[in-house]
Design a protein around this motif. Structure first.
Motif, PDB file in Angstrom:
ATOM      1  N   GLU A 113       0.826  -1.202   0.000  1.00  0.00           N
ATOM      2  CA  GLU A 113       0.000   0.000   0.000  1.00  0.00           C
ATOM      3  C   GLU A 113       0.869   1.265   0.000  1.00  0.00           C
ATOM      4  N   GLU A 114       1.963   1.206   0.726  1.00  0.00           N
ATOM      5  CA  GLU A 114       2.871   2.350   0.749  1.00  0.00           C
ATOM      6  C   GLU A 114       3.527   2.551  -0.612  1.00  0.00           C
ATOM      7  N   VAL A 115       3.884   1.460  -1.261  1.00  0.00           N
ATOM      8  CA  VAL A 115       4.484   1.555  -2.601  1.00  0.00           C
ATOM      9  C   VAL A 115       3.478   2.153  -3.582  1.00  0.00           C
ATOM     10  N   ARG A 116       2.208   1.754  -3.448  1.00  0.00           N
ATOM     11  CA  ARG A 116       1.166   2.341  -4.311  1.00  0.00           C
ATOM     12  C   ARG A 116       1.126   3.859  -4.136  1.00  0.00           C
ATOM     13  N   LYS A 117       1.190   4.322  -2.893  1.00  0.00           N
ATOM     14  CA  LYS A 117       1.182   5.765  -2.627  1.00  0.00           C
ATOM     15  C   LYS A 117       2.428   6.429  -3.208  1.00  0.00           C
ATOM     16  N   TRP A 118       3.561   5.759  -3.125  1.00  0.00           N
ATOM     17  CA  TRP A 118       4.789   6.311  -3.703  1.00  0.00           C
ATOM     18  C   TRP A 118       4.642   6.474  -5.211  1.00  0.00           C
ATOM     19  N   ARG A 119       4.069   5.458  -5.865  1.00  0.00           N
ATOM     20  CA  ARG A 119       3.897   5.517  -7.320  1.00  0.00           C
ATOM     21  C   ARG A 119       3.006   6.694  -7.716  1.00  0.00           C
ATOM     22  N   GLU A 120       1.908   6.837  -7.016  1.00  0.00           N
ATOM     23  CA  GLU A 120       0.995   7.935  -7.329  1.00  0.00           C
ATOM     24  C   GLU A 120       1.648   9.284  -7.049  1.00  0.00           C
ATOM     25  N   ASN A 121       2.360   9.367  -5.943  1.00  0.00           N
ATOM     26  CA  ASN A 121       3.043  10.606  -5.562  1.00  0.00           C
ATOM     27  C   ASN A 121       4.162  10.935  -6.556  1.00  0.00           C
ATOM     28  N   ASN A 122       4.777   9.924  -7.112  1.00  0.00           N
ATOM     29  CA  ASN A 122       5.826  10.133  -8.103  1.00  0.00           C
ATOM     30  C   ASN A 122       5.283  10.822  -9.353  1.00  0.00           C
ATOM     31  N   GLU A 123       4.002  10.571  -9.655  1.00  0.00           N
ATOM     32  CA  GLU A 123       3.342  11.197 -10.794  1.00  0.00           C
ATOM     33  C   GLU A 123       2.743  12.555 -10.423  1.00  0.00           C
ATOM     34  N   ILE A 124       2.265  12.671  -9.183  1.00  0.00           N
ATOM     35  CA  ILE A 124       1.667  13.923  -8.693  1.00  0.00           C
ATOM     36  C   ILE A 124       2.526  14.401  -7.530  1.00  0.00           C
ATOM     37  N   TYR A 125       3.611  15.096  -7.860  1.00  0.00           N
ATOM     38  CA  TYR A 125       4.592  15.479  -6.853  1.00  0.00           C
ATOM     39  C   TYR A 125       4.530  16.983  -6.592  1.00  0.00           C
ATOM     40  N   TYR A 126       4.570  17.340  -5.319  1.00  0.00           N
ATOM     41  CA  TYR A 126       4.577  18.750  -4.924  1.00  0.00           C
ATOM     42  C   TYR A 126       6.026  19.148  -4.629  1.00  0.00           C
ATOM     43  N   GLY A 127       6.586  19.986  -5.477  1.00  0.00           N
ATOM     44  CA  GLY A 127       7.968  20.407  -5.315  1.00  0.00           C
ATOM     45  C   GLY A 127       8.154  21.330  -4.127  1.00  0.00           C
ATOM     46  N   SER A 128       9.410  21.631  -3.832  1.00  0.00           N
ATOM     47  CA  SER A 128       9.719  22.455  -2.661  1.00  0.00           C
ATOM     48  C   SER A 128       9.173  23.878  -2.795  1.00  0.00           C
ATOM     49  N   ILE A 203      -3.806  13.459  -3.527  1.00  0.00           N
ATOM     50  CA  ILE A 203      -2.840  12.960  -4.514  1.00  0.00           C
ATOM     51  C   ILE A 203      -3.457  11.823  -5.318  1.00  0.00           C
ATOM     52  N   HIS A 204      -4.177  10.932  -4.638  1.00  0.00           N
ATOM     53  CA  HIS A 204      -4.832   9.811  -5.331  1.00  0.00           C
ATOM     54  C   HIS A 204      -5.862  10.330  -6.334  1.00  0.00           C
ATOM     55  N   GLN A 205      -6.640  11.325  -5.934  1.00  0.00           N
ATOM     56  CA  GLN A 205      -7.651  11.899  -6.821  1.00  0.00           C
ATOM     57  C   GLN A 205      -7.008  12.524  -8.054  1.00  0.00           C
ATOM     58  N   ARG A 206      -5.963  13.301  -7.841  1.00  0.00           N
ATOM     59  CA  ARG A 206      -5.287  13.942  -8.971  1.00  0.00           C
ATOM     60  C   ARG A 206      -4.608  12.913  -9.883  1.00  0.00           C
ATOM     61  N   TYR A 207      -4.133  11.826  -9.277  1.00  0.00           N
ATOM     62  CA  TYR A 207      -3.528  10.749 -10.064  1.00  0.00           C
ATOM     63  C   TYR A 207      -4.577  10.087 -10.953  1.00  0.00           C
ATOM     64  N   GLN A 208      -5.767   9.815 -10.395  1.00  0.00           N
ATOM     65  CA  GLN A 208      -6.841   9.206 -11.178  1.00  0.00           C
ATOM     66  C   GLN A 208      -7.284  10.132 -12.302  1.00  0.00           C
ATOM     67  N   GLU A 209      -7.374  11.420 -12.012  1.00  0.00           N
ATOM     68  CA  GLU A 209      -7.747  12.386 -13.041  1.00  0.00           C
ATOM     69  C   GLU A 209      -6.718  12.417 -14.169  1.00  0.00           C
ATOM     70  N   LYS A 210      -5.458  12.310 -13.804  1.00  0.00           N
ATOM     71  CA  LYS A 210      -4.402  12.289 -14.817  1.00  0.00           C
ATOM     72  C   LYS A 210      -4.517  11.047 -15.699  1.00  0.00           C
ATOM     73  N   LEU A 211      -4.773   9.896 -15.081  1.00  0.00           N
ATOM     74  CA  LEU A 211      -4.927   8.667 -15.859  1.00  0.00           C
ATOM     75  C   LEU A 211      -6.107   8.755 -16.817  1.00  0.00           C
ATOM     76  N   GLU A 212      -7.231   9.302 -16.333  1.00  0.00           N
ATOM     77  CA  GLU A 212      -8.422   9.437 -17.180  1.00  0.00           C
ATOM     78  C   GLU A 212      -8.165  10.367 -18.346  1.00  0.00           C
ATOM     79  N   LYS A 213      -7.460  11.475 -18.076  1.00  0.00           N
ATOM     80  CA  LYS A 213      -7.142  12.428 -19.140  1.00  0.00           C
ATOM     81  C   LYS A 213      -6.241  11.787 -20.185  1.00  0.00           C
ATOM     82  N   GLU A 214      -5.246  11.023 -19.726  1.00  0.00           N
ATOM     83  CA  GLU A 214      -4.335  10.364 -20.656  1.00  0.00           C
ATOM     84  C   GLU A 214      -5.059   9.299 -21.477  1.00  0.00           C
TER      85      GLU A 214
END
Length: 271
Positions: A113-128, A203-214
């Motif tokens: 589950e943590e790896v899943r969150k990492w994957r999604e966060n890797n696509e939807i990342y908030y920079g410094s 982050i999960h919501q934005r990741y799903q939106e990105k997948l749908e758009k793609e």
């Protein structure tokens, strides 16, 4: 504790050469990479912005670190007395990012589950440069910060037993703690007590939106270049949700055709 870590104690760090410091940091990275079951990163000192400490560069599997931290800073600089702590913490933190990247591509982490969150966060990342609470508390960063802090405390607790007090360590450690408290208080005001869950959910919501758009773009793209008959025949093989996308693609092609015809007519009139 491994003997190579002796150099990280303030009394030894101040006497060490640039080359000795770099070699010890590389050995630290090699050590932790072996513990984590991943390829070690190359530690690469660079001329970075004065306020930039370092970062993990995935493409070359390198950890870049501000070379001024190894050379020594001006005594008036805010990091002047904490370069050894910053270097160790940075290698541990960025090395954890290397591990996260490895875990996203290999089955090595015990918490799926943590790896899943990492994957999604890797696509939807908030920079410094984003809101500090979003940067500091997103899954990839909160794991890297917590891991680095725990391991750094272990390293310097052993060094204190061996060589005596780690000067300025409490100051450095308290600075990290205050940064975390600041992020948590901001998130608490914005999101409530369950701020971690809400940050992860966003982050999960934005990741799903990105997948749908793609996916939508891919379906539309797949119909460009096909004849109208081929496009209509394709309706037989798609569910209704995809038929809507096909209809949009047909409409876009028709509209583009009309624009082209209009331009051609205008060119003829001009001639």
């Amino acid at each position: 504790m491994s003997y190579y870590q002796d150099i990280f104690h303030t009394s030894n760090w101040e006497e060490a050469t640039y080359e000795e410091k770099l070699a010890a940091l590389q050995t630290l990275e090699n050590d932790y990479a072996a513990r984590q079951g991943r390829p070690p990163c190359k530690i690469q000192p660079e001329e970075l912005d004065p306020e930039e400490i370092g970062y993990y560069y995935e493409k070359t599997n390198e950890i870049l670190i501000n070379k001024d931290l190894l050379n020594g800073l001006d005594p008036e600089h805010k990091w002047a007395h904490t370069c050894n702590y910053l270097c160790v913490n940075t290698i541990l933190h960025e090395g954890r990012h290397a591990y996260q990247n490895h875990a996203m591509n290999h089955d090595v982490h015990p918490d799926n589950e943590e790896v899943r969150k990492w994957r999604e966060n890797n696509e939807i990342y908030y920079g410094s440069g984003s809101e500090f609470d979003m940067y500091r508390l997103q899954p990839l960063e909160r794991d890297a910060y917590d891991y680095a802090e725990t391991e750094m405390n272990n390293v310097f607790a052993d060094l204190e037993t061996k060589f005596g007090e780690n000067q300025w360590f409490d100051y450095f450690s308290n600075t990290l703690a205050l940064d975390k408290i600041e992020a948590e208080m901001t998130a608490l005001k914005r999101c409530g007590l369950d701020y971690i869950q809400k940050i992860d959910a966003l982050i999960h919501q934005r990741y799903q939106e990105k997948l749908e758009k793609e996916a939508k773009a891919k379906v539309k793209e797949s119909f460009w270049g096909k004849s109208p008959i081929e496009m209509l025949d394709s309706f037989k093989f798609f569910k209704m949700s995809n038929r809507d996308l096909i209809s949009e693609a047909v409409e876009e092609r028709t509209a583009l055709g009309e624009i082209i015809n209009w331009k051609e007519r205008n060119n003829e009139l001009e001639r």
